[in-house]
Design a protein around this motif. Structure first.
Motif, mmCIF file in Angstrom:
data_model
loop_
_atom_site.group_PDB
_atom_site.id
_atom_site.type_symbol
_atom_site.label_atom_id
_atom_site.label_comp_id
_atom_site.label_asym_id
_atom_site.label_seq_id
_atom_site.Cartn_x
_atom_site.Cartn_y
_atom_site.Cartn_z
ATOM 1 N N ILE A 49 6.573 7.718 -3.711
ATOM 2 C CA ILE A 49 5.832 7.063 -3.087
ATOM 3 C C ILE A 49 6.730 6.129 -2.199
ATOM 4 C CG2 ILE A 49 4.139 8.724 -3.535
ATOM 5 C CD1 ILE A 49 2.932 6.282 -4.939
ATOM 6 N N LEU A 50 7.311 5.248 -3.661
ATOM 7 C CA LEU A 50 7.648 3.753 -3.012
ATOM 8 C C LEU A 50 9.334 4.687 -1.879
ATOM 9 C CD1 LEU A 50 8.235 2.266 -6.827
ATOM 10 C CD2 LEU A 50 7.004 1.710 -4.685
ATOM 11 N N LYS A 51 9.392 5.686 -1.592
ATOM 12 C CA LYS A 51 10.239 5.904 -0.833
ATOM 13 C C LYS A 51 10.163 4.980 0.923
ATOM 14 C CE LYS A 51 12.995 9.245 -2.634
ATOM 15 N NZ LYS A 51 13.042 11.122 -2.474
ATOM 16 N N LYS A 52 8.701 4.929 1.177
ATOM 17 C CA LYS A 52 7.943 3.940 2.326
ATOM 18 C C LYS A 52 8.744 3.759 2.561
ATOM 19 C CE LYS A 52 3.532 2.652 3.980
ATOM 20 N NZ LYS A 52 2.159 2.424 3.034
ATOM 21 N N GLY A 62 1.162 -1.739 -0.145
ATOM 22 C CA GLY A 62 -0.358 -0.062 -0.011
ATOM 23 C C GLY A 62 0.519 1.144 -0.434
ATOM 24 N N LEU A 63 0.303 2.148 -1.099
ATOM 25 C CA LEU A 63 1.226 3.437 -1.015
ATOM 26 C C LEU A 63 0.280 4.509 -0.702
ATOM 27 C CD1 LEU A 63 3.211 2.727 -4.821
ATOM 28 C CD2 LEU A 63 3.693 1.865 -2.282
ATOM 29 N N ASP A 64 0.684 5.724 -0.074
ATOM 30 C CA ASP A 64 0.278 6.913 1.069
ATOM 31 C C ASP A 64 0.331 8.156 -0.307
ATOM 32 O OD1 ASP A 64 -0.652 5.432 2.844
ATOM 33 O OD2 ASP A 64 1.668 5.811 3.430
ATOM 34 N N LEU A 65 -0.714 8.353 -0.493
ATOM 35 C CA LEU A 65 -0.583 9.596 -1.440
ATOM 36 C C LEU A 65 -0.103 10.991 -0.836
ATOM 37 C CD1 LEU A 65 -3.494 8.541 -4.134
ATOM 38 C CD2 LEU A 65 -0.812 8.284 -4.453
ATOM 39 N N PRO A 66 0.541 11.671 -1.776
ATOM 40 C CA PRO A 66 0.588 13.325 -0.723
ATOM 41 C C PRO A 66 -1.202 14.081 -0.867
ATOM 42 C CG PRO A 66 1.156 13.492 -2.747
ATOM 43 C CD PRO A 66 1.052 11.704 -3.135
ATOM 44 N N PRO A 67 -1.221 14.528 0.254
ATOM 45 C CA PRO A 67 -2.400 15.202 0.577
ATOM 46 C C PRO A 67 -2.582 16.086 -0.465
ATOM 47 C CG PRO A 67 -1.269 15.732 2.372
ATOM 48 C CD PRO A 67 -0.642 14.515 1.018
ATOM 49 N N PRO A 68 -3.979 16.315 -1.435
ATOM 50 C CA PRO A 68 -4.312 17.144 -2.105
ATOM 51 C C PRO A 68 -3.534 19.268 -1.498
ATOM 52 C CG PRO A 68 -5.764 16.336 -1.476
ATOM 53 C CD PRO A 68 -5.234 15.872 -1.313
ATOM 54 N N PRO A 69 -3.688 19.908 -2.148
ATOM 55 C CA PRO A 69 -3.752 21.102 -1.470
ATOM 56 C C PRO A 69 -5.211 21.191 -1.310
ATOM 57 C CG PRO A 69 -4.402 21.729 -4.151
ATOM 58 C CD PRO A 69 -3.693 19.625 -4.215
ATOM 59 N N LEU A 70 -5.467 22.728 -0.013
ATOM 60 C CA LEU A 70 -6.783 22.612 0.336
ATOM 61 C C LEU A 70 -7.714 24.250 -0.354
ATOM 62 C CD1 LEU A 70 -6.033 22.574 3.714
ATOM 63 C CD2 LEU A 70 -7.233 21.016 2.616
ATOM 64 N N PHE A 71 -6.725 24.907 -0.891
ATOM 65 C CA PHE A 71 -6.891 25.849 -1.851
ATOM 66 C C PHE A 71 -6.365 26.092 -3.949
ATOM 67 C CE2 PHE A 71 -4.776 27.061 1.944
ATOM 68 C CZ PHE A 71 -5.147 27.359 2.824
ATOM 69 N N LYS A 72 -7.618 26.800 -3.794
ATOM 70 C CA LYS A 72 -7.627 26.849 -5.187
ATOM 71 C C LYS A 72 -6.515 28.202 -6.089
ATOM 72 C CE LYS A 72 -12.755 25.720 -5.475
ATOM 73 N NZ LYS A 72 -13.683 27.161 -6.310
#
Length: 585
Positions: free
Chosen positions: A446-449, A420-430
């Motif tokens: 994300i493979l660096k996990k 299972g690979l964790d994705l970075p959270p998307p930005p909160l603002f436009k």
């Protein structure tokens, strides 16, 4: 009780040829069986000789010299509702005897309609809903139970005027209401669709001098294990009855009410060569009692069969086996997660296939890898070690000053079937254009996990900091992008795009790998063979999959019944959810 007795009777067929048939009277215990599903309507009128069925009679014709082989020894002991019955006092068993006439010529064969035949669904009688002694009407395609004078098939033959029926278990064809068995090589294609078997070529008997299986005036040569391994080199198209062309192995699957999560999982697993080859040969798992294993093997043979009547396959029987094995965790009409289904399917089939001597199966041979896991656990969350806990693969150490700062290290080795690979959270603002920014991240980031240094925070089952390192790479590696997060109110989807290579994914450049053993080569380069994509909102979207056809190295996009060729560049332009990579040899 009568003893076993044999007689020889001379039967003259329509062509005037005299044939000897052996009549065998057996004890009541040999012919009797009970119908637990339908005790009030049991049609014990069929040739259910299990030994003959297991040996794969498949339409083999009786010898004309008057000597029958062992497979057909009990062929004439058909039980009929109209014969004399001898009830056993204890079990209510029935002893009956009947001679079945065999003919090569049937005047009703021209009424067989292959366009309506569909053997993908469960083999249940359409009237009694029983799965015992089920026959398919080859004129209308419906299923009926039995063929005695009180059976549904017999009644249907009189009411509808449909006379040709095939036993869905023994593959024998009968003409009703006359009741004789039909031996004709023109029906072999129907048998091949009912029970897929790979055929390489057909030749005339008079030009063939070797000893092989004879069927009428033709010879059928079955695929050997060596030939199954050559399937990926086949570039020939096949033609269905409606005139449409299809590629064996690249056929669509029916979506039976929100079952696209099953379809994409099956299409992905069909690209795993050792797994596919294993299930193409039923002898590999003939000793397994799991209905799920046998249904998966049957579905695999249908997908790769080159003589289908249609250019698509329905996984209905496989889904029924899934519902039963999972206790309705995965069921028709309820959308589920393909990652959860993939994990459940692989673990369940491994448990059904593994031998008692060693904990291994074709599933583990393809997908099992190994991780080294290091847990950093604060002392205040450490509970006393349970009595009898296995510490062979666990090493615990401590560092730090006082009790508040002390941290315990726990090292263990654990197998895995997918990462299972964790994705970075998307930005909160436009952005300045008032549009949402869709971020992108390389797969290598994300493979660096799993590089052994990156720390991952976890809160369940207890707060800890984890470090992962891959210590053994599998032949096929499954990667899962964690796109969905759940909270107390709703499910949220992460739209981050992952940039990944289609070919030559070199893992040793991004994660440390153990040194290979002597005389072994480090195999760390992978090629993508399947890419599952989720479209739409969480809980409401649909799934599709990109798969590779190895014979020509072409990519196809598959979504249920829709199969279309696509460019490799289009594979990466999607919200990938699960991938299967194949190790280069």
């Amino acid at each position: 009780m009568k003893t076993k007795r044999e007689d020889i009777e001379i039967v003259v067929d329509d062509e005037g040829a005299a044939k000897k048939q052996k009549l065998i009277e057996l004890p009541a215990s040999h012919l009797a069986f009970e119908n637990p599903l339908l005790p009030l309507a049991s049609y014990d009128d069929d040739d259910e000789d299990e030994e003959d069925y297991r040996r794969g009679r498949g339409g083999t014709e009786r010898a004309n010299n008057g000597v029958e082989d062992d497979r057909n020894e009990h062929n004439n002991n058909e039980v009929d509702d109209e014969e004399e019955e001898d009830q056993d006092a204890k079990g209510g068993h029935i002893k009956r005897n009947r001679n079945v006439e065999v003919r090569r010529v049937c005047p009703y064969l021209d009424t067989v309609n292959r366009q309506v035949l569909d053997f993908d669904f469960e083999k249940f009688c359409s009237v009694s809903l029983s799965n015992l002694n089920v026959y398919a009407c080859l004129v209308c395609g419906k299923y009926y139970q039995g063929r005695g004078q009180k059976s549904h098939a017999y009644t249907h033959s009189l009411e509808a005027g449909h006379h040709v029926y095939i036993n869905l278990r023994t593959e024998k064809v009968y003409c009703l209401p006359d009741g004789y068995e039909v031996i004709d090589t023109s029906l072999d294609d129907i048998r091949h669709v009912l029970n897929p078997r790979h055929v390489t070529y057909m030749i005339d008997l008079f030009d063939f001098t070797c000893s092989i299986l004879l069927v009428g005036l033709n010879a059928i040569v079955m695929f050997t294990r060596e030939q199954v391994e050559q399937i990926d080199r086949n570039r020939m198209w096949s033609r269905a009855l409606d005139g449409s062309d299809y590629l064996p192995g690249m056929v669509g699957l029916n979506n039976i009410k929100e079952t696209d999560f099953v379809n994409v999982t099956i299409q992905s697993l069909m690209r795993v060569t050792p797994l596919r080859n294993f299930f193409l040969i039923p002898e590999n798992y003939q000793n397994s009692k799991s209905q799920l294993v046998h249904r998966f093997g049957e579905l695999t043979r249908k997908i790769w069969h080159a003589r289908n009547f249609k250019g698509q396959v329905s996984p209905h029987e496989f889904l029924q086996a899934v519902m039963k094995a999972s206790k309705k965790r995965f069921r028709i009409g309820s959308q589920s997660d393909p990652v959860e289904f993939m994990s459940w399917l692989l673990n369940t089939m491994h448990g059904d296939l593994k031998s008692s001597k060693r904990n291994s199966s074709i599933i583990y041979q393809c997908f099992q890898g190994e991780l080294e896991v290091i847990k950093h656990i604060p002392s205040r969350f450490i509970s006393e070690k349970r009595d009898g806990e296995d510490s062979q693969n666990n090493k615990i150490g401590q560092y730090g000053g006082n009790d508040e700062e002390r941290v315990n290290l726990e090292t263990s080795r654990m197998p895995f079937l997918m990462l299972g690979l964790d994705l970075p959270p998307p930005p909160l603002f436009k952005d300045v254009m008032e549009k949402n920014i869709i971020p992108q991240v390389p797969l290598f980031n994300i493979l660096k996990k799993f590089d052994g240094d990156t720390v991952t925070e976890v809160v369940r089952p207890r707060i800890a900091r984890m470090r992962y390192r891959v210590t053994k790479l599998p032949q096929y590696i499954i990667l899962h992008m964690r796109r969905f997060t759940k909270n107390n109110f709703f499910v949220e989807k992460n739209p981050t795009l992952v940039n990944f290579p289609v070919k030559n994914l070199e893992l040793k450049d991004y994660i440390p790998l153990p040194a290979p053993k002597e005389n072994e080569k480090l195999r760390s380069k992978y090629d993508l063979i399947a890419n599952i994509v989720h479209d739409g909102k969480p809980g409401e979207g649909s799934y599709r999959v990109f798969v590779q056809r190895k014979s020509e190295e072409l990519w196809y996009e598959m979504q249920d019944l829709h199969v279309s060729e696509t460019l490799p560049q289009m594979v990466a332009l999607s919200e990938t959810y699960m991938q299967i990579y194949e190790q280069q040899q």
